[in-house]
Motif scaffolding. Sequence first.
Motif, PDB file in Angstrom:
ATOM      1  N   PRO A  73      48.781  79.310  67.569  1.00  0.00           N
ATOM      2  CA  PRO A  73      49.715  79.975  66.687  1.00  0.00           C
ATOM      3  C   PRO A  73      50.138  81.659  66.984  1.00  0.00           C
ATOM      4  CG  PRO A  73      47.709  79.121  65.812  1.00  0.00           C
ATOM      5  CD  PRO A  73      47.695  79.003  67.139  1.00  0.00           C
ATOM      6  N   ASP A  74      51.197  82.006  66.600  1.00  0.00           N
ATOM      7  CA  ASP A  74      51.794  83.190  67.087  1.00  0.00           C
ATOM      8  C   ASP A  74      52.109  83.896  65.533  1.00  0.00           C
ATOM      9  OD1 ASP A  74      54.390  84.605  68.773  1.00  0.00           O
ATOM     10  OD2 ASP A  74      52.541  85.583  68.063  1.00  0.00           O
ATOM     11  N   ILE A  75      51.337  84.797  65.020  1.00  0.00           N
ATOM     12  CA  ILE A  75      51.650  85.298  63.714  1.00  0.00           C
ATOM     13  C   ILE A  75      52.071  86.650  63.961  1.00  0.00           C
ATOM     14  CG2 ILE A  75      49.958  83.692  62.810  1.00  0.00           C
ATOM     15  CD1 ILE A  75      47.972  85.846  62.586  1.00  0.00           C
ATOM     16  N   GLY A  76      52.349  87.286  62.745  1.00  0.00           N
ATOM     17  CA  GLY A  76      52.762  88.600  62.841  1.00  0.00           C
ATOM     18  C   GLY A  76      54.210  88.939  62.469  1.00  0.00           C
ATOM     19  N   PHE A  77      55.145  87.769  61.984  1.00  0.00           N
ATOM     20  CA  PHE A  77      56.475  88.069  61.796  1.00  0.00           C
ATOM     21  C   PHE A  77      56.479  88.357  60.409  1.00  0.00           C
ATOM     22  CE2 PHE A  77      58.313  86.273  65.743  1.00  0.00           C
ATOM     23  CZ  PHE A  77      57.199  85.489  66.263  1.00  0.00           C
ATOM     24  N   LEU A  78      55.388  88.427  59.599  1.00  0.00           N
ATOM     25  CA  LEU A  78      55.741  89.076  58.342  1.00  0.00           C
ATOM     26  C   LEU A  78      54.861  90.256  58.140  1.00  0.00           C
ATOM     27  CD1 LEU A  78      57.441  88.183  55.923  1.00  0.00           C
ATOM     28  CD2 LEU A  78      55.578  86.925  55.034  1.00  0.00           C
ATOM     29  N   HIS A  79      54.222  91.004  59.204  1.00  0.00           N
ATOM     30  CA  HIS A  79      53.635  91.869  58.981  1.00  0.00           C
ATOM     31  C   HIS A  79      54.182  93.010  58.348  1.00  0.00           C
ATOM     32  CE1 HIS A  79      50.023  94.608  59.999  1.00  0.00           C
ATOM     33  NE2 HIS A  79      51.099  95.625  60.311  1.00  0.00           N
ATOM     34  N   VAL A 138      57.258  82.307  58.186  1.00  0.00           N
ATOM     35  CA  VAL A 138      57.657  82.321  59.336  1.00  0.00           C
ATOM     36  C   VAL A 138      56.246  82.634  60.311  1.00  0.00           C
ATOM     37  CG1 VAL A 138      59.632  83.821  58.939  1.00  0.00           C
ATOM     38  CG2 VAL A 138      57.252  84.973  58.528  1.00  0.00           C
ATOM     39  N   VAL A 162      48.515  85.897  55.409  1.00  0.00           N
ATOM     40  CA  VAL A 162      48.013  85.750  57.044  1.00  0.00           C
ATOM     41  C   VAL A 162      48.422  87.287  57.634  1.00  0.00           C
ATOM     42  CG1 VAL A 162      48.328  84.766  59.239  1.00  0.00           C
ATOM     43  CG2 VAL A 162      48.161  83.455  57.226  1.00  0.00           C
ATOM     44  N   ASP A 163      49.684  87.609  57.531  1.00  0.00           N
ATOM     45  CA  ASP A 163      49.984  88.797  58.382  1.00  0.00           C
ATOM     46  C   ASP A 163      50.013  90.088  57.324  1.00  0.00           C
ATOM     47  OD1 ASP A 163      53.220  87.068  59.543  1.00  0.00           O
ATOM     48  OD2 ASP A 163      50.992  87.160  60.182  1.00  0.00           O
ATOM     49  N   SER A 172      60.229  91.935  59.523  1.00  0.00           N
ATOM     50  CA  SER A 172      59.463  92.954  60.057  1.00  0.00           C
ATOM     51  C   SER A 172      60.025  93.071  61.565  1.00  0.00           C
ATOM     52  CB  SER A 172      58.036  92.146  60.173  1.00  0.00           C
ATOM     53  OG  SER A 172      58.061  90.993  61.157  1.00  0.00           O
ATOM     54  N   ILE A 195      47.938  90.586  67.778  1.00  0.00           N
ATOM     55  CA  ILE A 195      48.141  89.587  67.147  1.00  0.00           C
ATOM     56  C   ILE A 195      49.199  89.597  65.834  1.00  0.00           C
ATOM     57  CG2 ILE A 195      46.309  89.962  65.363  1.00  0.00           C
ATOM     58  CD1 ILE A 195      45.714  86.951  65.394  1.00  0.00           C
ATOM     59  N   LEU A 196      49.299  90.761  65.163  1.00  0.00           N
ATOM     60  CA  LEU A 196      50.250  91.026  64.031  1.00  0.00           C
ATOM     61  C   LEU A 196      51.464  91.646  64.561  1.00  0.00           C
ATOM     62  CD1 LEU A 196      47.769  91.759  61.188  1.00  0.00           C
ATOM     63  CD2 LEU A 196      48.623  89.756  61.763  1.00  0.00           C
ATOM     64  N   LYS A 216      58.701  92.381  64.498  1.00  0.00           N
ATOM     65  CA  LYS A 216      58.788  91.145  65.070  1.00  0.00           C
ATOM     66  C   LYS A 216      59.736  90.393  64.883  1.00  0.00           C
ATOM     67  CE  LYS A 216      54.805  88.691  67.084  1.00  0.00           C
ATOM     68  NZ  LYS A 216      53.402  88.577  66.928  1.00  0.00           N
TER      69      LYS A 216
END
Lengths: 193, 428, 197
Positions: free
Chosen positions: B76-82, B59, B426-427, C114, A147-148, C116
């Motif tokens: 939702p597709d998250i993780g772009f700011l992880h 993002v 979130v991330d 990041s 997911i991340l 991604k």
Amino acid sequence: MTDLEESSGPHPAAGTRALNLLRRELPDAVLADEESFGEVTIRVGRDHLVRVARLLRDHDEARYDLPLFVTAVDWPDREPDVPRFDVVYQLRSMQHNDVIRLVVQVPGDDPRVPTLEGVFAGMDWHEREAYDLIGIQFEGHHDLRRILLPDDWEGHPLRKDYASFGEPIAFTHNIEWALPAQERPPEMPGSSR
Amino acid sequence: MSVLPPIGPPGRDAASEQYDHGRELLGVAPEMDAIDLVQLDDQTMELNMGPQHPSTHGVLRLVLDLDGEVVRGCRPDIGFLHTGFEKDFERHNYQQCIPYTDRMDYLSPLSNNLGFSLAAERLLGVEVPPRGQYLRVIMCELARIASHLIWYGTSALDLGATTPFVYAWREREKILDINELVSGVRMHTSFIRVGGLMADVPAEFYGMVEEVVKTFPHRIDEYETLITGNPIFRERTQGLGVLSPEDAINYGVTGPTLRGSGVPYDLRKAQPYSSYDQFDFDVPIGRRGDIYDRYLVRMREMRESLRIIDQAMAGLPEGPVNSTDRKVALPPRNEINTSMESLIRHFKLVTEGFRVPTGTVYQAVESPRGELGFLLVSDGSNRPYRCKVRAPSFSNLSALPHMAKGELLPDLVAVIGSIDIVLGDVDR
Amino acid sequence: MGLNGDLALTPSAVLGQRESLATSLGDAGALPLPRVGERERAALQSGILTTTVEKLVNWGRYSSLWPALYGLACCAIEMMGTGAARFDMARFGCEVFRASPRQADVMIVSGRVSQKMAPVLRQIYDQMPEPKWVISMGACASSGGMFNNYAIIQGVDKVVPVDVFLPGCPPRPEALLDAVVKLQQKIAGSHLTSWRG
């Protein structure tokens, strides 16, 4: 609310209500319990987890219906005596103003836990995150994928054997770190991905 | 792929009902219609609302299944700011972790500071003196107002109202000036640290906060005049994005989003921390759980925050702001020159950091987004062994697919704005 | 100084200016932005200005740099603050933030990128039509910032070519305006024929 004495800190002892209820209704599910820093942690067996969660959510005396999170803590040095991962669940009861922490211990070579997605809808994403970052497999989850991190990522970063190092920073005492990758000394810590 | 609800049978459906309603409003008789809306096929169009988008508040990527303008499913597709905060926490000592906490929920950095500091202080058994606690409350409530101002400006901007954006930033600049006065930094102050604060506040602080408390209620009245009664705003927000209280609790939603659905739970009242129980304030609750109620809850929360700041300033006690516990506090400067032990102690605290007793603790604070929790696992060393951050926006966002089903695409934008997510939270 | 009515933007005049101002500005190779002084005002009376095509085009380009909306994290909030009323980036030509990269000139990468997000960053950059510039705003965009770990690209210049690096965490709005001004100076000194080559 509790029959334990106040401990230092802003919160009184939390989770006693859940412990008492479980001891009464599902005594064989409670493997161990611990109270420290004003909080109760209940260690539950892997196979009893779903029943315990359902009881804590539905029983009038408990009503732990707000899922806070599920995560895992990696203790690689405990093996083989004690299983490696501590899968930690935290639930909140707004009605009785209480929190409870459940811990399920799973071994490193078999990190499977039954999913709580059917009990709390909010556990869906939290379980995906625990899988993504630590590698716990949640059986029965309808869509267990990353997911991340990007989908093609290899490895689980929050495990203790995952070295996290973006780029070596060169100072005057280790100027060779600024060299191109082929010329760097082999014993440099961490590896940039 | 997540499971989507089946498309309705060919024939009349929700889109047709909206069409009927439109016809009624226009006074068009049914037999005058040239177009009869029947479902021709049951395919949906997949639309990517990409990570770079003006209305996603960061993002966030949403993959939408659209049936015309109606959103049938939203993934939702998250993780772009992880950013890997939790891994970074394991590599730094406790005071070094504080600047990292600033950058998670970057709209109200002080709440993150406070949560982490309280968790570490519980493990250490360190008590912050009353003046420090009151100042923490004041700074956190100012951060809450600043965060709600950004939410107000950006979510009104999403609906097409461009004026609130500029007004909100005008007020936010005053709060950032206060931040800069006490810590030197506008946004990521790292002002609240383990054991107390960075330093005591200078003399100009009182005047600036007084001015904020005096002028902000009128400003909030201005904001309400702009859009609360506005018929366009009401049409776009009332009855939309409804989240029932049972669903909200099931998804783990907390904060104003939960309170907008009618559940009266606020951690500042239920589990008071840092002397919040000494202040008298109300917690606004919504009724229908739609966007409008969440908007009203946050506007009212801004006023309540001003009340808290007012009371805290009036009752601000004198004394030290930092704990004098030798485990965490740096020795007084004059002692360093005379006592070798103090010098060594200072050196060790600055370079190595303090050691925290073994244990696990979960500390939650009420951030402007909801319950921000820190599960801090310590193994007795000077670094956290594991610090899990329970981010409110993560759980709030997981309820979005549920809230978005059946809404029109522009209403989806309004719903996202009303949940008030921060992708840094979130991330992580 | 040439014919009557010549603007002071003729090469010989500019060269003289450059020699004297180069030491005070300290900028490597960037021309000072043209200023309208007394001589120019007198020349304007005649209604005829002469300049080179290059200067005219550069002036047009740097005077209306429209940023692409690329706010990622905390720096985006300061970027929004720079666009808001107190600091007002519109005075410097950045009138609107275009959501579509096809209509934007400059990409202000504000925030941590990041792993991604990196392909998305490159795609948005590729979608921008030339001429385009990149301001890397903040420590995280310039070098990875405080996040030297598995998740963050250590500097967006690993993905896109950067024109101006702006340190800070987050940089103050005034600092962002300074970065925009420096970019304007860079554009003023760039050559039409050898752009990006």
